[in-house]
Design a protein around this motif. Structure first.
Motif, PDB file in Angstrom:
ATOM      1  N   ILE A 159       0.590  -0.773  -0.155  1.00  0.00           N
ATOM      2  CA  ILE A 159       0.367   0.325  -0.088  1.00  0.00           C
ATOM      3  C   ILE A 159       0.958   1.115  -0.078  1.00  0.00           C
ATOM      4  N   THR A 160       0.606   2.635  -0.843  1.00  0.00           N
ATOM      5  CA  THR A 160       1.386   3.391  -0.827  1.00  0.00           C
ATOM      6  C   THR A 160       0.690   4.052  -0.150  1.00  0.00           C
ATOM      7  N   LYS A 161       1.375   5.889   0.628  1.00  0.00           N
ATOM      8  CA  LYS A 161       0.837   6.532   0.835  1.00  0.00           C
ATOM      9  C   LYS A 161       0.197   6.228   2.217  1.00  0.00           C
ATOM     10  N   TRP A 162      -0.256   6.490   2.637  1.00  0.00           N
ATOM     11  CA  TRP A 162      -1.706   6.581   4.159  1.00  0.00           C
ATOM     12  C   TRP A 162      -3.137   6.635   3.087  1.00  0.00           C
ATOM     13  N   ILE A 163      -3.489   5.474   3.935  1.00  0.00           N
ATOM     14  CA  ILE A 163      -5.663   5.202   4.012  1.00  0.00           C
ATOM     15  C   ILE A 163      -5.881   6.448   4.251  1.00  0.00           C
ATOM     16  N   GLY A 164      -7.463   7.072   3.721  1.00  0.00           N
ATOM     17  CA  GLY A 164      -7.913   7.927   3.903  1.00  0.00           C
ATOM     18  C   GLY A 164      -7.782   9.230   3.363  1.00  0.00           C
ATOM     19  N   LEU A 165      -6.800   9.001   2.850  1.00  0.00           N
ATOM     20  CA  LEU A 165      -6.180  10.697   2.390  1.00  0.00           C
ATOM     21  C   LEU A 165      -7.623  11.254   1.833  1.00  0.00           C
ATOM     22  N   GLU A 166      -8.150  11.044   1.442  1.00  0.00           N
ATOM     23  CA  GLU A 166      -9.763  11.353   0.709  1.00  0.00           C
ATOM     24  C   GLU A 166     -10.387  12.144   1.282  1.00  0.00           C
ATOM     25  N   ALA A 167     -10.708  10.895   2.074  1.00  0.00           N
ATOM     26  CA  ALA A 167     -12.123  11.409   2.958  1.00  0.00           C
ATOM     27  C   ALA A 167     -11.702  12.811   4.229  1.00  0.00           C
ATOM     28  N   THR A 168     -10.223  12.616   5.102  1.00  0.00           N
ATOM     29  CA  THR A 168      -9.535  13.434   5.702  1.00  0.00           C
ATOM     30  C   THR A 168      -9.297  14.748   4.784  1.00  0.00           C
ATOM     31  N   ALA A 169      -9.473  14.711   3.875  1.00  0.00           N
ATOM     32  CA  ALA A 169      -9.771  16.048   3.113  1.00  0.00           C
ATOM     33  C   ALA A 169     -10.513  16.501   2.949  1.00  0.00           C
ATOM     34  N   ILE A 170     -11.856  15.867   2.386  1.00  0.00           N
ATOM     35  CA  ILE A 170     -13.307  16.129   1.986  1.00  0.00           C
ATOM     36  C   ILE A 170     -14.465  16.482   3.619  1.00  0.00           C
ATOM     37  N   LEU A 171     -13.503  16.001   4.584  1.00  0.00           N
ATOM     38  CA  LEU A 171     -14.020  16.333   5.870  1.00  0.00           C
ATOM     39  C   LEU A 171     -14.062  17.777   6.575  1.00  0.00           C
ATOM     40  N   ALA A 172     -11.795  17.492   6.197  1.00  0.00           N
ATOM     41  CA  ALA A 172     -11.986  18.712   6.934  1.00  0.00           C
ATOM     42  C   ALA A 172     -12.029  20.642   6.542  1.00  0.00           C
ATOM     43  N   LYS A 173     -12.847  20.175   4.766  1.00  0.00           N
ATOM     44  CA  LYS A 173     -13.129  21.533   4.033  1.00  0.00           C
ATOM     45  C   LYS A 173     -14.387  21.376   4.791  1.00  0.00           C
ATOM     46  N   LYS A 211       8.108  -5.669 -11.091  1.00  0.00           N
ATOM     47  CA  LYS A 211       7.588  -6.272 -11.567  1.00  0.00           C
ATOM     48  C   LYS A 211       6.272  -6.052 -11.513  1.00  0.00           C
ATOM     49  N   VAL A 212       4.553  -5.739 -11.264  1.00  0.00           N
ATOM     50  CA  VAL A 212       3.502  -6.046 -10.641  1.00  0.00           C
ATOM     51  C   VAL A 212       2.189  -7.120 -11.757  1.00  0.00           C
ATOM     52  N   SER A 213       1.586  -7.993 -10.898  1.00  0.00           N
ATOM     53  CA  SER A 213       0.307  -8.616 -11.159  1.00  0.00           C
ATOM     54  C   SER A 213      -0.504  -8.284 -11.816  1.00  0.00           C
ATOM     55  N   ALA A 214      -1.300  -6.516 -10.596  1.00  0.00           N
ATOM     56  CA  ALA A 214      -1.927  -5.914 -10.815  1.00  0.00           C
ATOM     57  C   ALA A 214      -2.123  -4.416  -9.508  1.00  0.00           C
ATOM     58  N   MET A 215      -2.390  -3.373 -10.188  1.00  0.00           N
ATOM     59  CA  MET A 215      -3.015  -2.450  -9.465  1.00  0.00           C
ATOM     60  C   MET A 215      -4.002  -2.459  -9.429  1.00  0.00           C
ATOM     61  N   HIS A 216      -4.246  -1.354  -7.578  1.00  0.00           N
ATOM     62  CA  HIS A 216      -6.023  -1.083  -7.538  1.00  0.00           C
ATOM     63  C   HIS A 216      -5.652   0.092  -6.740  1.00  0.00           C
ATOM     64  N   ASP A 217      -6.588   1.523  -6.901  1.00  0.00           N
ATOM     65  CA  ASP A 217      -6.642   2.064  -6.415  1.00  0.00           C
ATOM     66  C   ASP A 217      -7.900   2.482  -5.269  1.00  0.00           C
ATOM     67  N   VAL A 218      -6.956   2.803  -3.969  1.00  0.00           N
ATOM     68  CA  VAL A 218      -8.041   3.112  -2.529  1.00  0.00           C
ATOM     69  C   VAL A 218      -9.563   4.013  -2.784  1.00  0.00           C
ATOM     70  N   THR A 219     -10.219   3.427  -3.301  1.00  0.00           N
ATOM     71  CA  THR A 219     -11.646   4.601  -3.245  1.00  0.00           C
ATOM     72  C   THR A 219     -12.942   4.495  -2.316  1.00  0.00           C
ATOM     73  N   GLU A 220     -14.176   4.253  -3.070  1.00  0.00           N
ATOM     74  CA  GLU A 220     -15.359   3.873  -1.984  1.00  0.00           C
ATOM     75  C   GLU A 220     -14.808   2.996  -1.713  1.00  0.00           C
ATOM     76  N   GLY A 221     -15.691   2.255  -0.038  1.00  0.00           N
ATOM     77  CA  GLY A 221     -15.321   2.244   0.036  1.00  0.00           C
ATOM     78  C   GLY A 221     -13.955   1.436   1.401  1.00  0.00           C
ATOM     79  N   GLY A 222     -12.582   2.130   1.014  1.00  0.00           N
ATOM     80  CA  GLY A 222     -11.779   2.269   1.535  1.00  0.00           C
ATOM     81  C   GLY A 222     -10.665   0.733   1.456  1.00  0.00           C
ATOM     82  N   ILE A 223     -10.066   0.614   1.974  1.00  0.00           N
ATOM     83  CA  ILE A 223      -9.103  -0.537   2.218  1.00  0.00           C
ATOM     84  C   ILE A 223      -9.115  -1.078   2.152  1.00  0.00           C
ATOM     85  N   PHE A 224     -10.235  -1.433   3.211  1.00  0.00           N
ATOM     86  CA  PHE A 224     -11.523  -3.376   3.353  1.00  0.00           C
ATOM     87  C   PHE A 224     -12.110  -3.685   2.016  1.00  0.00           C
TER      88      PHE A 224
END
Length: 328
Positions: A159-173, A211-224
């Motif tokens: 996992i890159t960076k940190w989870i919850g970045l998007e929601a944290t920014a939205i809520l803070a604004k 070499k990566v097999s696949a990638m997925h961006d973490v959006t709605e529903g969060g990391i779980f």
């Protein structure tokens, strides 16, 4: 503004003049009377398409839409090329707001070397707040497309960076006044600044060098939700260490303030990647200045397990994102 199509002079000065040309592949972009864009591909290249609506926030909607859609393209292995924007606005919106939204979208496109290819803008009484729908166009060599079906048991999860970045920014604004009653202005400003991390285009480019097999961006529903979707699409199990999932303290505290679960909340800005060499992938990402964490492995069977010390939790199908409990 009045219901219906934008007057031509408004379209020109507040929409078209905000859009710049920067991609050689784009032979025809947005113009008065032009309903289609024209994009040229090289032999052996294929086009990758993705579409996203932006409904969870109004502030910085333009850049938010660009980042989310570019992320979808990037995790397929594609190079994001451009976007088509459909923008539906209520009557209460004034022209300066429209112009700033387009400038915001253009700034994100400039950062990512993308173009606004065209789209549609309309004033309508069927929406109560601005609604932006983004269709992204990317390109990739046909033999380099990534797919979840390439994931196998025994591979590493990063996992890159940190989870919850998007929601944290939205809520803070969107909930700034409420948060200022509990936290310092500096804390809230830091949480608001998390939108600077929303793009995973560079994350995906760096990951592609290993070499990566696949990638997925973490959006709605969060990391779980992302872990479940990736495992379900690949037909594998998972075993993840909860304590290794990276999360900022600001996200923990903002979620606690609103009674939200940070593991089930919108997390654009974080990339989930599967590789035979997770440690090598982490090193490559960190070499590019992108924090990354090895959090677990894929397994055979269908069990999707998250361990927290001696406690074991089984992932279930994603439910409604936690952010909607607050943002409606």
């Amino acid at each position: 503004m009045k219901i219906g199509k934008l007057p031509e002079q408004v379209l020109v000065r507040s929409v078209l003049r905000q859009v710049k040309h920067r991609r050689d592949e784009v032979l025809a972009g947005p113009a008065v009377g032009r309903d289609c864009a024209v994009v040229k591909l090289e032999p052996g290249e294929v086009m990758v398409l993705s579409s996203d609506p932006i409904t969870g926030t109004v502030k910085d909607m333009g850049s938010h839409g660009i980042y989310v859609t570019a992320n979808d393209l990037a995790v397929s292995g594609a190079e994001p090329l451009g976007v088509m924007l459909t923008l539906l606005l209520p009557e209460a919106v004034e022209e300066p707001e429209l112009k700033e939204l387009m400038r915001d979208a253009e700034r994100a496109c400039q950062q990512l070397n993308m173009e606004i290819l065209g789209g549609h803008t309309e004033i309508t009484n069927v929406v109560r707040q601005p609604l932006l729908s983004v269709t992204g166009v990317g390109k990739i060599r046909e033999d380099q497309v990534l797919d979840l079906e390439d994931i196998r048991p025994g591979q590493d999860l990063v996992i890159t960076k940190w989870i919850g970045l998007e929601a944290t920014a939205i809520l803070a604004k969107e909930k700034e006044e409420e948060l200022l009653k509990q936290f310092s202005p500096e804390f809230v400003r830091t949480a608001q600044s998390f939108d600077q991390y929303l793009s995973v285009v560079e994350d995906a480019r760096a990951a592609a060098r290993v070499k990566v097999s696949a990638m997925h961006d973490v959006t709605e529903g969060g990391i779980f939700g992302a872990l479940w979707e990736m495992a379900e699409g690949a037909g594998v199990g998972l075993e993840v260490d909860l304590k290794k999932i990276p999360i900022r303290q600001e996200t923990v505290e903002v979620c606690e303030a609103f009674g939200l679960n940070p593991y089930h909340i919108m997390s654009s800005g974080s990339l989930l990647a599967v590789s035979e060499d997770g440690l090598g992938l982490v090193r490559e990402l960190e070499k590019a200045g992108i924090p990354a964490s090895l959090v677990g492995r894929t397994t055979g069977g269908n069990d999707r397990i998250v361990r927290n010390g001696e406690d074991v939790q089984y992932l279930t199908r994603p439910q409604t994102d936690e952010l909607y409990k607050i943002m409606g």
